[in-house]
Design an enzyme around this catalytic site. Sequence first.
Site, PDB file in Angstrom:
ATOM      1  CD  GLU A 149      -3.317  -0.686   1.710  1.00 46.14           C
ATOM      2  OE1 GLU A 149      -3.821   0.362   1.326  1.00 46.14           O
ATOM      3  OE2 GLU A 149      -3.842  -1.443   2.555  1.00 46.14           O
ATOM      4  CD  GLU A 157      -3.754  -1.897   9.085  1.00 45.63           C
ATOM      5  OE1 GLU A 157      -2.940  -2.833   8.941  1.00 45.63           O
ATOM      6  OE2 GLU A 157      -4.448  -1.452   8.152  1.00 45.63           O
TER       7      GLU A 157
END
Length: 913
Positions: free
Chosen positions: A492, A765
């Site tokens: 990402e 995260e």
Amino acid sequence: MRKLVTVIVLLNLFSTCTLQAEIQPQKLLCEYAVNPIGIDVLKPRLSWMLSSNPTDRNVIQIAYQVQVSIDKPVFNNSNMVWESGKIMSDQSVHIVYGGLQLESFKRYYWRIKYWDNKGRESKWSQPAYWEMGLLNKTDWTAQWIEAKIPLIPGVSNPCPYFRKEFNISKKVKSARLYITSRGLYEAYLNGGKIGNEIFTPGWTSYDKRIQYQTYDITDQIKQENNVVGVILGDGWYKGNISHRTDSFKNNTKLALLVQMNIEFTDGEMIRIVSDKSWKTSIGPIKMSDIYNGETYDARVELTGWNTSGYDESNWMGVDIKDYGYAVLVASSVVPVRKIKEMKPKEILTTPKGELVVDMGQNMVGWIRMNISVQRGDKIIITHAEVLDKEGNFYTTNLNSAKQKIEYTAKGDPLEIYEPHFTFQGFRYIKIEGFPGKPTLDNFTGIVIHSDVRQTGFFECSNAMINQLQSNIQWSQQGNFVDVPTDCPQRNERFGWTGDAQVFAATACFNFDCAAFYTKWLKDLKAEQLKSGSVTRIVPNVLGERRSGSTGWGDAAVIVPWTVYMKYGDKRILEEQYESMKNWILFLAQLADSDLIIRKGFHYGDWLFFIHPTDWNVKPGYTDVDLIATAFFYYSTGLVEKAAKILDKQEDLGYYQNLRATIKKSFKKEFVTANGRLSPNSQTAYVLALRFNLLDDEIIPRATRYLVRNIEERDYHLSTGFLGTPYLCHVLSDNGYPDVAMRLLLQKTYPSWLYPVSRGATTIWERWDGIKPDSSFEDPEMNSFNHYAYGSIGDWMYTNITGIRGKEIYPGYKQFIIDPYITDSLSYAKARFNSLYGTIKSEWTRDGDRVSLSVSVPVNTRATIHILTSETGSVTESGQPLSDVFKASGYHRSDSGYVLEVGSGDYNFQYTLH
Ligand code: BGC
């Protein structure tokens, strides 16, 4: 004679003393930078700091004078392009240049002096400068060139090398290199790297904006044969950027644009530009890719390629391309650099027998190898953030990103290698193919990030909170690689708008983010869709799908507002105003007629708590309609404030009405008369309270419901990305700072300190990236370096140490110090380097005795809150309050004293209860 010497010595001594007493402006900045070159801002803003002497209190600037001259630091009528005259004003940051029109390539020198409220006139500052870049498209005469090397579509191609030899026969007065590329470049002059920037020209929305950089190469040019050499890499332009849907991926070659403007001492000017005379070749970099790493064969190095006399007869020519200059913009000054080096902690062998080096810190960058091996030996390094439960190397959470370096040695006695156009997120590296046993000395971690200046420092008596603060700062740095990214390791590494938005306030405490976000917001605006919708990532390589999510698209409003508040930067509001308005327009069209948003795609309270096994434990889920409508209301309010600041009277009414209607409908739809919210989740209460969506009379009840929810979870949070940043703020603001503190101190999952208890060195995260049973969360989305939950940092600064801005005096021109002297800590201290100087708030407590030290920068004022039930016992530097603040005023509040103070250092001693 002796007498004369003594007199001269005395006179000298005297003049040094008077000099010391003199005041002079310090730290001159132009567009947030020290002496920037190659800028294209037509009205640059100038800032300075006043001379600071902490014993000299209550100093305010009352007037200033700026002079700007062209070409030379000589300020006389023939050179001066701006003489501001004496301006009566206390403004010392962001003074907008008001002189003659600025010209391409010219250098402007400036100096300033000020007068203060103590009747002093400062000396002129030392001259500073800025230099303009190319302001007109006609300033470019260079041509875009591409290597005449066939492209293999669909795979990573070897990096093309470019070179151009040129002769300089006269003495050079000054030389500038203007350079950019479609792809990343690494440029050399006569064998030496030009500049210390990396990943240039940076990541922007390439089809709309490509930055060029300006380098002063005067000292690198020789009066003989010179060679400019450039290597290009795919970078973000055409690499394997995951799922990319833009047109850059296939069948596109990397391209280069170089223009050197050289001026000789005799006044002649020449240009060396990229054109068809350049030569190109491929070399040792077989592949270099942001996600996948690099394959390098040192046996085929092009030794001497970037110095003169190199035999280029095997090299090929270049193709000229007509890409034009329309999208070129000057770089806006926060380059990525190599910031520091890390020594590895240990080498270990995993149960599987893998040879692994532990860097001791989850970091972003790469490994420099320092080796002595045989020609043809191939060393492979893979990078991982964590070891698994058994202690083996774990890369599943990287998804398709390979993070792999393959180095084939040339057999020199000492080979030193660093990769070029790739970076990795890792704590551990696995070594394969190393002949014999490597030692720690073979590897050095190179930490890279956007070279933003650290401005925030926080420390307290709790080691785990200090580790949390360290984790927040590491995650910020690791995710500030030219754009604010979600994560630095898996496939990402995008500029996710939601992540940027939730973290911006904390980010601006820790590091100077003004120029960094200013650049990113230009791309956000450039990517904005016609409807006003905002793409989920910026720069956008994923297409329009899933655009317009609330909480993500709101970055268009919240980030500029945050920059305005932190740096007093009104221009960011001016520049983003249309974009901010368009986002609201988009939401207004998305909403139903009652202005509740029930449609569209929304990520919601991303990654809120769900109990992994026990379904009786309520998840933290919050209805997306509530979240969407709450953000609609909040952003509308911020745009309304921006309209007021920018004096857009014509717009004000619209936003006021919009806001009133949203609030009315919100209450009807989601709030009971008794202050209960549906959905009854932490995030629902947090957003409604933080965004002022509730009537005053029900706020205590609503807060109580929130607290009950937290108590029922045994003091655990259940919020996701959108609720988390505000959770502790809402508790503190509404009378429950102790509950906020308990949440912060919570060590079991879900909490901020749970990852710390598991040895985290960056922010995860997910609340449970590594679960209590040591297994991992879903590898598809389990980054261990994701700053969103680090947004608690803002509460630590603004509450534990109580450093808070005042909305009507943005940029900390006036601020509040209101620390929360909790009995859970024995001390807390924070510093924030504002544009005016360092704000400090430090407290220690011993039982009920508190000592609080505060620094208020020159030209600012602060409101200090002293929480004490005692009267009369408060002292400042040993003096009773009444003596010290006679003149400036202080008053008692219900809970203590409120002092209005000017600049200076203050030391308070008092008893809490
Ligand atoms: C990213 C985020 C992002 C999210 C959007 C994830 O894959 O890593 O942090 O905000 O997608 O849902």
